[in-house]
Design an enzyme around this catalytic site. Structure first.
Site, PDB file in Angstrom:
ATOM      1  N   TRP A 228       0.809  -1.205   0.000  1.00 41.71           N
ATOM      2  CA  TRP A 228       0.000   0.000   0.000  1.00 41.71           C
ATOM      3  C   TRP A 228       0.850   1.266   0.000  1.00 41.71           C
ATOM      4  O   TRP A 228       0.534   2.239   0.650  1.00 41.71           O
ATOM      5  CB  TRP A 228      -0.984   0.005   1.181  1.00 41.71           C
ATOM      6  CG  TRP A 228      -1.611  -1.321   1.406  1.00 41.71           C
ATOM      7  CD1 TRP A 228      -1.432  -2.125   2.497  1.00 41.71           C
ATOM      8  CD2 TRP A 228      -2.477  -2.045   0.527  1.00 41.71           C
ATOM      9  NE1 TRP A 228      -2.151  -3.286   2.342  1.00 41.71           N
ATOM     10  CE2 TRP A 228      -2.803  -3.270   1.150  1.00 41.71           C
ATOM     11  CE3 TRP A 228      -3.020  -1.780  -0.733  1.00 41.71           C
ATOM     12  CZ2 TRP A 228      -3.631  -4.209   0.569  1.00 41.71           C
ATOM     13  CZ3 TRP A 228      -3.838  -2.730  -1.319  1.00 41.71           C
ATOM     14  CH2 TRP A 228      -4.131  -3.919  -0.670  1.00 41.71           C
TER      15      TRP A 228
ATOM     16  N   GLN B  22     -19.196   0.297 -17.948  1.00 39.26           N
ATOM     17  CA  GLN B  22     -20.017  -0.779 -17.385  1.00 39.26           C
ATOM     18  C   GLN B  22     -21.252  -0.181 -16.714  1.00 39.26           C
ATOM     19  O   GLN B  22     -21.247   0.093 -15.519  1.00 39.26           O
ATOM     20  CB  GLN B  22     -19.174  -1.572 -16.378  1.00 39.26           C
ATOM     21  CG  GLN B  22     -19.823  -2.794 -15.836  1.00 39.26           C
ATOM     22  CD  GLN B  22     -20.001  -3.868 -16.878  1.00 39.26           C
ATOM     23  OE1 GLN B  22     -19.220  -4.006 -17.809  1.00 39.26           O
ATOM     24  NE2 GLN B  22     -21.056  -4.642 -16.735  1.00 39.26           N
ATOM     25  N   PHE B  23     -22.321   0.021 -17.489  1.00 42.00           N
ATOM     26  CA  PHE B  23     -23.524   0.655 -16.956  1.00 42.00           C
ATOM     27  C   PHE B  23     -24.154  -0.154 -15.834  1.00 42.00           C
ATOM     28  O   PHE B  23     -24.856   0.388 -14.982  1.00 42.00           O
ATOM     29  CB  PHE B  23     -24.547   0.926 -18.068  1.00 42.00           C
ATOM     30  CG  PHE B  23     -25.297  -0.290 -18.528  1.00 42.00           C
ATOM     31  CD1 PHE B  23     -26.523  -0.609 -17.980  1.00 42.00           C
ATOM     32  CD2 PHE B  23     -24.771  -1.116 -19.518  1.00 42.00           C
ATOM     33  CE1 PHE B  23     -27.222  -1.729 -18.392  1.00 42.00           C
ATOM     34  CE2 PHE B  23     -25.450  -2.228 -19.942  1.00 42.00           C
ATOM     35  CZ  PHE B  23     -26.692  -2.545 -19.384  1.00 42.00           C
ATOM     36  N   THR B  24     -23.899  -1.447 -15.772  1.00 44.86           N
ATOM     37  CA  THR B  24     -24.528  -2.279 -14.744  1.00 44.86           C
ATOM     38  C   THR B  24     -24.066  -1.925 -13.333  1.00 44.86           C
ATOM     39  O   THR B  24     -24.695  -2.335 -12.366  1.00 44.86           O
ATOM     40  CB  THR B  24     -24.277  -3.778 -15.006  1.00 44.86           C
ATOM     41  OG1 THR B  24     -22.874  -4.025 -14.992  1.00 44.86           O
ATOM     42  CG2 THR B  24     -24.863  -4.203 -16.343  1.00 44.86           C
TER      43      THR B  24
END
Length: 150
Positions: A65, A81-83
Protein backbone atom coordinates in the site's frame (compact mmCIF):
# COMPACT_ATOMS: atom_id res chain seq x y z
CA UNK A 1 -19.67 7.80 -11.24
CA UNK A 2 -18.83 4.43 -9.87
CA UNK A 3 -15.74 2.38 -10.48
CA UNK A 4 -14.43 -1.02 -9.58
CA UNK A 5 -10.66 -0.86 -9.53
CA UNK A 6 -8.67 -4.09 -9.64
CA UNK A 7 -4.91 -4.45 -9.32
CA UNK A 8 -3.90 -6.83 -12.12
CA UNK A 9 -0.88 -8.55 -13.59
CA UNK A 10 -2.72 -8.72 -16.93
CA UNK A 11 -6.11 -7.83 -18.39
CA UNK A 12 -7.72 -7.87 -21.81
CA UNK A 13 -10.94 -7.16 -23.68
CA UNK A 14 -12.18 -9.41 -26.47
CA UNK A 15 -14.93 -8.50 -28.97
CA UNK A 16 -16.12 -10.99 -31.60
CA UNK A 17 -13.33 -13.42 -30.64
CA UNK A 18 -10.61 -10.81 -31.24
CA UNK A 19 -8.54 -9.19 -28.50
CA UNK A 20 -9.03 -5.46 -28.97
CA UNK A 21 -7.18 -4.22 -25.88
CA UNK A 22 -4.76 -5.63 -23.34
CA UNK A 23 -2.44 -4.51 -20.58
CA UNK A 24 0.21 -6.00 -18.38
CA UNK A 25 0.66 -4.94 -14.74
CA UNK A 26 -1.57 -2.11 -13.65
CA UNK A 27 -5.24 -1.44 -13.02
CA UNK A 28 -8.43 -2.80 -14.54
CA UNK A 29 -11.20 -0.21 -14.07
CA UNK A 30 -14.90 -0.81 -14.70
CA UNK A 31 -16.62 2.59 -14.98
CA UNK A 32 -20.33 3.26 -14.50
CA UNK A 33 -21.82 6.66 -15.32
CA UNK A 34 -24.99 7.85 -13.63
CA UNK A 35 -27.67 10.29 -14.72
CA UNK A 36 -26.40 12.99 -12.36
CA UNK A 37 -22.66 12.60 -13.02
CA UNK A 38 -20.63 15.60 -14.15
CA UNK A 39 -17.16 16.41 -15.50
CA UNK A 40 -16.20 17.26 -11.93
CA UNK A 41 -17.08 13.71 -10.85
CA UNK A 42 -14.87 12.38 -13.64
CA UNK A 43 -11.96 14.52 -12.43
CA UNK A 44 -12.32 13.22 -8.88
CA UNK A 45 -12.42 9.62 -10.11
CA UNK A 46 -9.39 10.11 -12.37
CA UNK A 47 -7.42 11.55 -9.46
CA UNK A 48 -8.37 8.57 -7.32
CA UNK A 49 -7.44 6.02 -10.01
CA UNK A 50 -4.04 7.58 -10.61
CA UNK A 51 -3.11 8.12 -6.97
CA UNK A 52 -4.66 5.15 -5.17
CA UNK A 53 -1.80 3.38 -3.38
CA UNK A 54 -2.52 -0.29 -3.98
CA UNK A 55 0.89 -1.54 -5.07
CA UNK A 56 3.95 -2.59 -3.08
CA UNK A 57 6.76 -0.13 -2.44
CA UNK A 58 9.32 -0.20 -5.25
CA UNK A 59 12.34 -0.01 -2.93
CA UNK A 60 11.01 -2.25 -0.16
CA UNK A 61 8.61 -4.68 -1.89
CA UNK A 62 7.49 -6.20 1.41
CA UNK A 63 5.78 -2.90 2.24
CA UNK A 64 2.24 -2.94 0.92
CA UNK A 65 0.00 0.00 0.00
CA UNK A 66 2.85 2.38 -0.80
CA UNK A 67 2.77 2.89 -4.59
CA UNK A 68 0.22 4.07 -7.14
CA UNK A 69 -0.16 2.97 -10.74
CA UNK A 70 1.87 6.05 -11.71
CA UNK A 71 4.66 5.08 -9.30
CA UNK A 72 5.03 1.63 -10.88
CA UNK A 73 4.65 3.00 -14.43
CA UNK A 74 1.66 0.66 -14.82
CA UNK A 75 -1.05 0.48 -17.43
CA UNK A 76 -4.79 1.10 -17.07
CA UNK A 77 -7.56 -0.73 -18.90
CA UNK A 78 -10.96 0.97 -18.63
CA UNK A 79 -14.28 -0.59 -19.58
CA UNK A 80 -17.61 1.24 -19.53
CA UNK A 81 -20.02 -0.78 -17.39
CA UNK A 82 -23.52 0.66 -16.96
CA UNK A 83 -24.53 -2.28 -14.74
CA UNK A 84 -22.56 -0.70 -11.88
CA UNK A 85 -25.51 1.67 -11.50
CA UNK A 86 -28.03 -1.15 -11.09
CA UNK A 87 -30.51 -0.85 -8.24
CA UNK A 88 -31.20 -4.30 -6.83
CA UNK A 89 -33.00 -3.33 -3.62
CA UNK A 90 -36.43 -4.50 -4.78
CA UNK A 91 -37.22 -7.75 -6.53
CA UNK A 92 -34.80 -9.85 -8.51
CA UNK A 93 -34.60 -7.82 -11.69
CA UNK A 94 -32.01 -5.01 -11.71
CA UNK A 95 -33.28 -1.48 -12.33
CA UNK A 96 -30.94 0.62 -14.49
CA UNK A 97 -32.79 3.96 -14.32
CA UNK A 98 -29.86 5.59 -12.49
CA UNK A 99 -27.51 4.83 -15.40
CA UNK A 100 -26.97 7.65 -17.88
CA UNK A 101 -28.46 7.10 -21.35
CA UNK A 102 -26.19 5.40 -23.87
CA UNK A 103 -25.74 8.49 -26.04
CA UNK A 104 -24.87 10.86 -23.16
CA UNK A 105 -22.80 8.23 -21.41
CA UNK A 106 -20.72 7.58 -24.52
CA UNK A 107 -19.83 11.29 -24.73
CA UNK A 108 -18.96 11.49 -21.02
CA UNK A 109 -16.96 8.24 -21.12
CA UNK A 110 -14.93 9.49 -24.12
CA UNK A 111 -14.22 12.74 -22.23
CA UNK A 112 -13.25 10.70 -19.15
CA UNK A 113 -10.74 8.68 -21.21
CA UNK A 114 -9.31 11.83 -22.83
CA UNK A 115 -8.85 13.46 -19.45
CA UNK A 116 -7.27 10.29 -18.01
CA UNK A 117 -4.84 10.14 -20.94
CA UNK A 118 -3.90 13.80 -20.45
CA UNK A 119 -3.36 13.27 -16.71
CA UNK A 120 -1.12 10.22 -17.15
CA UNK A 121 0.50 8.71 -20.25
CA UNK A 122 -1.62 8.33 -23.37
CA UNK A 123 -0.01 5.04 -24.41
CA UNK A 124 -0.66 3.50 -20.97
CA UNK A 125 -4.45 3.99 -21.13
CA UNK A 126 -6.44 1.32 -22.96
CA UNK A 127 -10.18 0.74 -23.19
CA UNK A 128 -12.83 -1.59 -24.50
CA UNK A 129 -15.42 -0.81 -27.15
CA UNK A 130 -18.35 1.25 -25.89
CA UNK A 131 -21.68 -0.54 -26.30
CA UNK A 132 -20.15 -3.78 -27.62
CA UNK A 133 -20.62 -7.21 -26.11
CA UNK A 134 -17.20 -7.60 -24.50
CA UNK A 135 -15.45 -10.46 -22.78
CA UNK A 136 -13.16 -9.10 -20.10
CA UNK A 137 -10.36 -11.24 -18.76
CA UNK A 138 -8.08 -10.33 -15.91
CA UNK A 139 -5.54 -11.84 -13.59
CA UNK A 140 -5.82 -10.22 -10.19
CA UNK A 141 -2.65 -9.38 -8.33
CA UNK A 142 -3.61 -10.36 -4.78
CA UNK A 143 -1.77 -11.00 -1.59
CA UNK A 144 0.01 -9.17 1.12
CA UNK A 145 -1.29 -8.22 4.50
CA UNK A 146 -2.92 -5.20 6.01
CA UNK A 147 -0.98 -3.75 8.90
CA UNK A 148 -2.56 -4.71 12.19
CA UNK A 149 -4.30 -7.75 10.70
CA UNK A 150 -3.05 -11.28 10.07
Amino acid sequence: MRAIIQRVTAASVTVDNAVISQISRGLMVLVGIGTDDTASDASVLINKILNLRVFNDLVEPEKMWKASVKDIDGEILCVSQFTLLANTTEGNKPDFHRAMSAESSQVMYAAFLDQLRQAYQTEKIKDGRFGAMMNVSLTNEVGGKIQGYN
